[in-house]
Design an enzyme around this catalytic site. Structure first.
Site, PDB file in Angstrom:
ATOM      1  CE  LYS A  57      -3.582   2.777   0.903  1.00  0.00           C
ATOM      2  NZ  LYS A  57      -4.351   2.639   2.148  1.00  0.00           N
ATOM      3  CB  ILE A  58       2.734   3.103  -2.196  1.00  0.00           C
ATOM      4  CG1 ILE A  58       2.129   3.033  -3.607  1.00  0.00           C
ATOM      5  CG2 ILE A  58       3.617   1.897  -1.910  1.00  0.00           C
ATOM      6  CD1 ILE A  58       3.148   3.168  -4.727  1.00  0.00           C
ATOM      7  CB  SER A  59       1.357   8.025  -1.401  1.00  0.00           C
ATOM      8  OG  SER A  59       0.858   9.167  -2.050  1.00  0.00           O
ATOM      9  CB  THR A 115      -1.818  11.746  -2.526  1.00  0.00           C
ATOM     10  OG1 THR A 115      -1.565  10.572  -3.286  1.00  0.00           O
ATOM     11  CG2 THR A 115      -2.883  12.574  -3.225  1.00  0.00           C
ATOM     12  CB  ALA A 116      -0.965  14.555   2.003  1.00  0.00           C
ATOM     13  CG  HIS A 159      -5.182   8.198   6.795  1.00  0.00           C
ATOM     14  ND1 HIS A 159      -5.841   8.143   5.589  1.00  0.00           N
ATOM     15  CD2 HIS A 159      -4.007   7.535   6.606  1.00  0.00           C
ATOM     16  CE1 HIS A 159      -5.121   7.467   4.727  1.00  0.00           C
ATOM     17  NE2 HIS A 159      -4.003   7.093   5.300  1.00  0.00           N
TER      18      HIS A 159
END
Length: 283
Positions: A57-59, A115-116, A159
Site C-alpha cells: 500500500k503506497i501513496s 498525495t497529501a 486520515h
C-alpha cells in the site's frame, strides 16, 4: 501462484478493514497473507528502491518511482470525495483564510512522496505568495503535537486527523481535498495497492475484492482486528474513518478514478515534483 504472499500496509482502519478477511484466511483459494504494518513513508520508500514485498500500500504520489516493478491494482486503495488531507495551524479561527501567513514558514509533512504533499505543493503554488519556507518530514503521529507545541508553523495531516485535530487545539487552514475537487471536478487519489508485475495481478485483485466484500457483509467481524491496530482511536472514530475511506473506488477505480490519478501525476510532473510517467502503465 506461491502458497504465501507478503504485503505491507498501514495500521490505519481502512487498510485493516479491507484486508482483514484475507489476512485471517477467510478468502477461499487465496494464498496465506503475511502482513507487515508500516507507515506510508516507509512503504513509499520500499516501492521506490525495489526492496518491498510482493504487495504494497503506497501513496499514489509514489507511483512514478514504482511502476517499472509494480502494477497498480484497480482495487483495495483509498480514493474518494470529501476525504482529502488538511493543512492545520495553531492560529485561531480569525486566521483561517490567512494563507499568506505561510510564506517562508516551516511546514511538517508525513512524506515527500505522498498525495497529501503533492496536493499541498500544487495548492501552495497557486495560493502562497513567496512560497513555503522549510518542509520538514516527520512521522504522521508526531505532526499535530508539533504544531500544537509550536515546533512547526503548520502541519499537513491525513486520515483520522480529520476527526481529531480539534482535540489538539488546532484549526484548519485549508481542506486540500475540497480545493482539488473544486479545481478539477475529480475525486482525490490517496492510497494505492500495487503488486509485483510477475504476479497474477487479476487473481490478486479478485482476492482483495473478496476480502472487501466479506468486510462489508460482516462489519463486526473485523472490529477487534481494526481496533487492535488503531489503539489511539475510539471505535466511533475508527468507524468514521472506514466509512470515509472505504467506498466504491475501493472496489474498482473506474474511469473517474484513473482520470484523477492521471490528473494528479500529470500536474505534479508539470511542476517538477515527480518524474513524468507513461499513462499506459497505470492499467
Amino acid at each position: 501462484m506461491t502458497a504465501e504472499l507478503n504485503i505491507a500496509y498501514s495500521p490505519c482502519p481502512n487498510d485493516t478493514f479491507v484486508f482483514h478477511a484475507w489476512a485471517h484466511g477467510l478468502v477461499p483459494g487465496a494464498p496465506k497473507l503475511n502482513v507487515t504494518y508500516a507507515d506510508i513513508d516507509i512503504t513509499n520508500g520500499l516501492a521506490a528502491d525495489g526492496t518491498g514485498p510482493e504487495l504494497l500500500k503506497i501513496s499514489y504520489a509514489a507511483l512514478p518511482w514504482a511502476l517499472d516493478r509494480y502494477k497498480l491494482l484497480p482495487c483495495g486503495g483509498a480514493l474518494g470525495r470529501g476525504c482529502g488531507p488538511l493543512l492545520l495551524t495553531k492560529g485561531g479561527p480569525q486566521d483561517a483564510n490567512s494563507t499568506s501567513a505561510l510564506s517562508g514558514r516551516r511546514v511538517a509533512v508525513p512524506s515527500e512522496r505522498s498525495t497529501a504533499y503533492l496536493l499541498f505543493r500544487l495548492w501552495a503554488a497557486q495560493q502562497v505568495p513567496g512560497g513555503i519556507g522549510e518542509i520538514v518530514v516527520m512521522p504522521f503521529h508526531e505532526i499535530m503535537p508539533a504544531v500544537r507545541d509550536g515546533a512547526i508553523d503548520a502541519g499537513l495531516v491525513i486520515h483520522e486527523a480529520r476527526f481529531t485535530y480539534t482535540s489538539y487545539g488546532l484549526h484548519m487552514l485549508v481542506d486540500l481535498g475540497s480545493w482539488w475537487e473544486s479545481d478539477t471536478g475529480l475525486p482525490i487519489p490517496l492510497g494505492a495497492i500495487i503488486a509485483r508485475r510477475d504476479l497474477d495481478t487479476d487473481a490478486v485483485s479478485g482476492w482483495i475484492r473478496t476480502s472487501l466484500r466479506h468486510a462489508w457483509d460482516n462489519p463486526e467481524a473485523s472490529r477487534e482486528y481494526v481496533l487492535s491496530h488503531a489503539q489511539e482511536l475510539s471505535p466511533q472514530v475508527a468507524k468514521s474513518h472506514i466509512d470515509l475511506y472505504v467506498n466504491d473506488f475501493t472496489m474498482d477505480l473506474g474511469e473517474s478514478g484513473y482520470a484523477a490519478i492521471s490528473a494528479l501525476l500529470d500536474r505534479a510532473a508539470g511542476e517538477g515534483l515527480v518524474p513524468p510517467i507513461d499513462s499506459a502503465l497505470l492499467r
